[in-house]
Motif scaffolding. Structure first.
Motif, PDB file in Angstrom:
ATOM      1  N   UNK A  25       0.823  -1.212   0.000  1.00  0.00           N
ATOM      2  CA  UNK A  25       0.000   0.000   0.000  1.00  0.00           C
ATOM      3  C   UNK A  25       0.855   1.260   0.000  1.00  0.00           C
ATOM      4  N   UNK A  26       1.978   1.231   0.692  1.00  0.00           N
ATOM      5  CA  UNK A  26       2.831   2.426   0.707  1.00  0.00           C
ATOM      6  C   UNK A  26       3.496   2.655  -0.647  1.00  0.00           C
ATOM      7  N   UNK A  27       3.929   1.591  -1.314  1.00  0.00           N
ATOM      8  CA  UNK A  27       4.506   1.731  -2.650  1.00  0.00           C
ATOM      9  C   UNK A  27       3.448   2.240  -3.633  1.00  0.00           C
ATOM     10  N   UNK A  28       2.249   1.690  -3.547  1.00  0.00           N
ATOM     11  CA  UNK A  28       1.167   2.140  -4.427  1.00  0.00           C
ATOM     12  C   UNK A  28       0.787   3.588  -4.140  1.00  0.00           C
ATOM     13  N   UNK A  36      -9.266   5.649  -6.735  1.00  0.00           N
ATOM     14  CA  UNK A  36      -9.397   4.558  -7.700  1.00  0.00           C
ATOM     15  C   UNK A  36      -8.036   4.177  -8.297  1.00  0.00           C
ATOM     16  N   UNK A  37      -7.206   5.164  -8.572  1.00  0.00           N
ATOM     17  CA  UNK A  37      -5.879   4.880  -9.106  1.00  0.00           C
ATOM     18  C   UNK A  37      -5.031   4.152  -8.066  1.00  0.00           C
ATOM     19  N   UNK A  38      -5.178   4.529  -6.801  1.00  0.00           N
ATOM     20  CA  UNK A  38      -4.459   3.860  -5.721  1.00  0.00           C
ATOM     21  C   UNK A  38      -4.893   2.393  -5.627  1.00  0.00           C
ATOM     22  N   UNK A  39      -6.195   2.148  -5.742  1.00  0.00           N
ATOM     23  CA  UNK A  39      -6.698   0.780  -5.708  1.00  0.00           C
ATOM     24  C   UNK A  39      -6.211  -0.057  -6.871  1.00  0.00           C
ATOM     25  N   UNK A  40      -6.181   0.520  -8.060  1.00  0.00           N
ATOM     26  CA  UNK A  40      -5.729  -0.211  -9.242  1.00  0.00           C
ATOM     27  C   UNK A  40      -4.248  -0.547  -9.136  1.00  0.00           C
ATOM     28  N   UNK A  95       0.159  -4.498  -8.116  1.00  0.00           N
ATOM     29  CA  UNK A  95       1.342  -4.900  -7.340  1.00  0.00           C
ATOM     30  C   UNK A  95       1.077  -6.212  -6.605  1.00  0.00           C
ATOM     31  N   UNK A  96      -0.111  -6.372  -6.041  1.00  0.00           N
ATOM     32  CA  UNK A  96      -0.454  -7.617  -5.334  1.00  0.00           C
ATOM     33  C   UNK A  96      -0.465  -8.797  -6.294  1.00  0.00           C
TER      34      UNK A  96
END
Length: 66
Positions: free
Chosen positions: A9-12, A40-44, A49-50
């Motif tokens: 989450x921190x990298x995203x 939304x961009x953070x979620x994508x 990454x996951x």
């Protein structure tokens, strides 16, 4: 597991913040649109990454490649 999710989450978050800062919209948008675009961009980016991180971690651990 919790630490890896926090790292993802921190990298995203950092990548999303860089993307929002570099975004050069010609039309001025409202704050609500910009905030929803950010979330939304953070979620994508987190999802992408996951989807790369956990399969690679699984393969490296179970197949003893490294």
């Amino acid at each position: 597991m919790k630490k890896s999710f926090l790292n993802i989450l921190s990298v995203a978050f950092v990548l999303t913040t860089i993307g929002i800062v570099m975004d050069g919209d010609v039309v001025k948008t409202t704050m609500l649109v910009r905030f929803s675009e950010f979330l939304l961009m953070w979620g994508i980016i987190s999802l992408i990454v996951v989807l790369f991180y956990f399969p690679i971690k699984y393969l490296l651990r179970n197949k003893k490649i490294v």
